[in-house]
Design a protein around this motif. Structure first.
Motif, PDB file in Angstrom:
ATOM      1  N   GLY A   1       0.784  -1.231   0.000  1.00 43.35           N
ATOM      2  CA  GLY A   1       0.000   0.000   0.000  1.00 43.35           C
ATOM      3  C   GLY A   1       0.814   1.279   0.000  1.00 43.35           C
TER       4      GLY A   1
ATOM      5  N   GLY B   1       2.797   2.342  -2.311  1.00 44.76           N
ATOM      6  CA  GLY B   1       2.900   2.962  -3.631  1.00 44.76           C
ATOM      7  C   GLY B   1       4.003   2.339  -4.474  1.00 44.76           C
ATOM      8  N   LYS B   2       4.326   1.097  -4.172  1.00 47.46           N
ATOM      9  CA  LYS B   2       5.438   0.413  -4.843  1.00 47.46           C
ATOM     10  C   LYS B   2       5.152   0.207  -6.339  1.00 47.46           C
ATOM     11  CE  LYS B   2       5.816  -3.638  -3.316  1.00 47.46           C
ATOM     12  NZ  LYS B   2       5.259  -4.308  -4.490  1.00 47.46           N
ATOM     13  N   THR B   3       3.993  -0.415  -6.633  1.00 49.72           N
ATOM     14  CA  THR B   3       3.675  -0.709  -8.031  1.00 49.72           C
ATOM     15  C   THR B   3       3.501   0.582  -8.832  1.00 49.72           C
ATOM     16  OG1 THR B   3       2.562  -2.670  -7.213  1.00 49.72           O
ATOM     17  CG2 THR B   3       2.144  -2.079  -9.496  1.00 49.72           C
ATOM     18  N   THR B   4       2.815   1.529  -8.240  1.00 54.85           N
ATOM     19  CA  THR B   4       2.603   2.821  -8.903  1.00 54.85           C
ATOM     20  C   THR B   4       3.953   3.495  -9.193  1.00 54.85           C
ATOM     21  OG1 THR B   4       0.601   3.007  -7.580  1.00 54.85           O
ATOM     22  CG2 THR B   4       1.325   4.995  -8.694  1.00 54.85           C
TER      23      THR B   4
ATOM     24  N   GLN C   1      -2.199  -5.518 -12.035  1.00 49.33           N
ATOM     25  CA  GLN C   1      -1.989  -4.073 -11.809  1.00 49.33           C
ATOM     26  C   GLN C   1      -0.728  -3.610 -12.551  1.00 49.33           C
ATOM     27  OE1 GLN C   1      -1.694  -3.157  -7.607  1.00 49.33           O
ATOM     28  NE2 GLN C   1      -1.313  -1.004  -8.022  1.00 49.33           N
TER      29      GLN C   1
ATOM     30  N   LYS D   1       3.372   9.915  -2.010  1.00 50.54           N
ATOM     31  CA  LYS D   1       2.185  10.600  -1.476  1.00 50.54           C
ATOM     32  C   LYS D   1       2.507  11.948  -0.838  1.00 50.54           C
ATOM     33  CE  LYS D   1       0.273   6.014  -0.727  1.00 50.54           C
ATOM     34  NZ  LYS D   1      -0.516   5.111   0.084  1.00 50.54           N
TER      35      LYS D   1
ATOM     36  N   ASP E   1       1.948  14.622  -2.134  1.00 53.70           N
ATOM     37  CA  ASP E   1       0.931  15.577  -2.568  1.00 53.70           C
ATOM     38  C   ASP E   1      -0.242  15.600  -1.592  1.00 53.70           C
ATOM     39  OD1 ASP E   1       0.744  12.854  -3.593  1.00 53.70           O
ATOM     40  OD2 ASP E   1      -1.193  13.449  -4.397  1.00 53.70           O
TER      41      ASP E   1
ATOM     42  N   GLY F   1       7.030  10.832  -4.952  1.00 55.75           N
ATOM     43  CA  GLY F   1       5.756  10.646  -5.644  1.00 55.75           C
ATOM     44  C   GLY F   1       4.823  11.785  -5.257  1.00 55.75           C
TER      45      GLY F   1
ATOM     46  N   GLY G   1       1.565  12.198  -6.751  1.00 54.21           N
ATOM     47  CA  GLY G   1       0.226  11.972  -7.300  1.00 54.21           C
ATOM     48  C   GLY G   1       0.117  10.579  -7.871  1.00 54.21           C
ATOM     49  N   GLU G   2      -1.072  10.258  -8.374  1.00 54.37           N
ATOM     50  CA  GLU G   2      -1.312   8.902  -8.856  1.00 54.37           C
ATOM     51  C   GLU G   2      -1.077   8.767 -10.361  1.00 54.37           C
ATOM     52  OE1 GLU G   2      -4.620   6.817  -6.463  1.00 54.37           O
ATOM     53  OE2 GLU G   2      -5.236   8.919  -6.517  1.00 54.37           O
TER      54      GLU G   2
HETATM   55  P1  GDP Z   1       1.779  -1.080  -3.377  1.00 56.45           P
HETATM   56  O1  GDP Z   1       0.868  -1.991  -2.629  1.00 56.45           O
HETATM   57  O2  GDP Z   1       2.936  -0.632  -2.544  1.00 56.45           O
HETATM   58  O3  GDP Z   1       2.201  -1.610  -4.705  1.00 56.45           O
HETATM   59  O4  GDP Z   1       0.953   0.271  -3.614  1.00 56.45           O
HETATM   60  P2  GDP Z   1       0.219   0.816  -4.910  1.00 56.45           P
HETATM   61  O5  GDP Z   1       1.198   1.194  -5.948  1.00 56.45           O
HETATM   62  O6  GDP Z   1      -0.857  -0.127  -5.296  1.00 56.45           O
HETATM   63  O7  GDP Z   1      -0.404   2.175  -4.331  1.00 56.45           O
HETATM   64  C1  GDP Z   1      -1.350   2.193  -3.279  1.00 56.45           C
HETATM   65  C2  GDP Z   1      -2.251   3.402  -3.464  1.00 56.45           C
HETATM   66  O8  GDP Z   1      -1.512   4.598  -3.289  1.00 56.45           O
HETATM   67  C3  GDP Z   1      -2.863   3.490  -4.865  1.00 56.45           C
HETATM   68  O9  GDP Z   1      -4.192   3.928  -4.754  1.00 56.45           O
HETATM   69  C4  GDP Z   1      -2.004   4.533  -5.556  1.00 56.45           C
HETATM   70  O10 GDP Z   1      -2.697   5.205  -6.591  1.00 56.45           O
HETATM   71  C5  GDP Z   1      -1.672   5.459  -4.399  1.00 56.45           C
HETATM   72  N1  GDP Z   1      -0.412   6.210  -4.618  1.00 56.45           N
HETATM   73  C6  GDP Z   1       0.807   5.732  -4.923  1.00 56.45           C
HETATM   74  N2  GDP Z   1       1.718   6.730  -5.006  1.00 56.45           N
HETATM   75  C7  GDP Z   1       1.044   7.890  -4.761  1.00 56.45           C
HETATM   76  C8  GDP Z   1       1.433   9.274  -4.713  1.00 56.45           C
HETATM   77  O11 GDP Z   1       2.596   9.683  -4.883  1.00 56.45           O
HETATM   78  N3  GDP Z   1       0.436  10.177  -4.411  1.00 56.45           N
HETATM   79  C9  GDP Z   1      -0.860   9.783  -4.192  1.00 56.45           C
HETATM   80  N4  GDP Z   1      -1.756  10.723  -3.905  1.00 56.45           N
HETATM   81  N5  GDP Z   1      -1.234   8.501  -4.223  1.00 56.45           N
HETATM   82  C10 GDP Z   1      -0.312   7.553  -4.512  1.00 56.45           C
END
Ligand code: GDP
Length: 302
Positions: A110, A112-115, A146, A255, A257, A280, A282-283
């Motif tokens: 959660g 933001g790894k994949t994003t 994803q 996150k 932002d 990061g 934003g999304e």
């Molecule tokens: P993972 O479980 O670590 O792979 O996390 P995800 O990449 O799935 O991200 C988890 C949530 O955080 C998703 O809803 C993303 O869109 C959100 N997210 C990731 N990076 C950012 C960021 O820099 N800013 C914002 N606002 N949301 C982010």
């Protein structure tokens, strides 16, 4: 602009410093510095770093180097900037000369790894790099899909597990082999979004690293730890543990932002000597920026 609005709460917490320093005089130093330390603590700087900053300010005040509230504020900002840049090492990606370079992205669920991996692919592609993704998060069912969405979005190729029983180290080594044979510039490896307390998954991470190094000695070139910028002091034990287990080479702070609580990142950089490489904000696919320590400090202290 984005991190400036993301840090609005932190700035609010630290606004008291300006008031304190406006009326500072030498006789009042202890009280003012105590309150300044309190403001840093409230903003997630952590006890060790807050004390370190305040002690150095006290030394400079007593030595007569800081003569006004304004001097103290500037010294405070400089001290945070130095902590962020001093031991941290290079903030640019260190990809070496051998192709493909391998980047492993690690972190808790959660964060933001994949994003971040997707956004990183976009950055690299815009620099003309041929990018291959490896869906190494075989633990969470939807993770691979994803990542496939991100591969499509960024025009990257992707290697995924063929079959339910295929484990992450195999996916990564297959991807790195393909990267080597087919002339890719960078292989971006996703890993399971483990909890830092989940030991067997941490062991898997070590196996992933070894599997990659078996194909290309010296790889991975970078192991980037993704930290959720809204989690405050929880960041530090997480970073410690990942670093102990796999050796982190850089941080991605996500996150920023939102309602960021980035004070703690100063502790992470100072204690572990690992630089922040990206943030990061934003999304969206373009919401990953190289870390700029000065902009970061200016966003925290207006
Ligand atoms: P993972 O479980 O670590 O792979 O996390 P995800 O990449 O799935 O991200 C988890 C949530 O955080 C998703 O809803 C993303 O869109 C959100 N997210 C990731 N990076 C950012 C960021 O820099 N800013 C914002 N606002 N949301 C982010």
């Amino acid at each position: 602009e984005k991190i400036f609005s993301g840090f609005s709460k932190t700035r609010e917490n630290l606004a008291v410093i300006d008031e304190l320093l406006l009326y500072w005089n030498l006789a009042d130093t202890d009280r003012v510095l105590d309150e300044l330390e309190e403001a840093l603590l409230v903003s997630d700087f952590g006890p060790k770093i807050s004390m370190k900053i305040v002690d150095s300010l006290r030394d400079d005040i007593l030595a007569g180097k800081l003569k006004s509230g304004n001097d103290i504020k500037e010294a405070l900002k400089k001290s945070v900037l130095n902590l962020l840049t001093g031991k941290g090492g290079k903030t640019e990606l260190q990809l070496g000369f051998r192709k493909p370079a391998v980047i492993m992205v690690v972190g808790v669920n959660g964060g933001g790894k994949t994003t971040s991996l997707g956004k990183l692919a976009r950055r690299l592609k815009s620099e003309g790099v041929k990018v291959l993704m490896a869906a190494g998060d075989t633990f969470r069912a939807a993770a691979s899909e994803q990542l496939e969405v991100w591969a499509e979005r960024t025009g990257s190729e992707i290697v995924t597990a063929e079959g339910d029983k295929v484990k992450a180290p195999l996916v990564l080594s297959q991807a790195v082999k393909k990267g080597k044979e087919q002339g890719y510039g960078v292989v971006l490896c996703d890993t399971s979004g483990r909890l830092h307390t989940n030991y067997s998954l941490m062991e898997e991470l070590v196996s992933c690293k070894k599997a990659v190094a078996k194909v290309i000695p010296g790889a991975p070139n970078e192991i980037l730890l993704v930290l959720d910028g809204t989690t405050g002091l929880n960041m530090l034990p997480q970073a410690r543990e990942f670093n102990e287990v796999v050796g982190v080479t850089g941080l991605i702070l996500t996150k920023l932002d939102g309602s960021a609580r980035g004070g703690c990142v100063v502790s992470v950089v100072d204690e572990l000597g690992i630089p922040v490489k990206f943030i990061g904000v934003g999304e969206g696919v373009d919401d990953l920026q190289p870390f700029d320590a000065e902009a970061f400090v200016n966003a925290i202290f207006s």
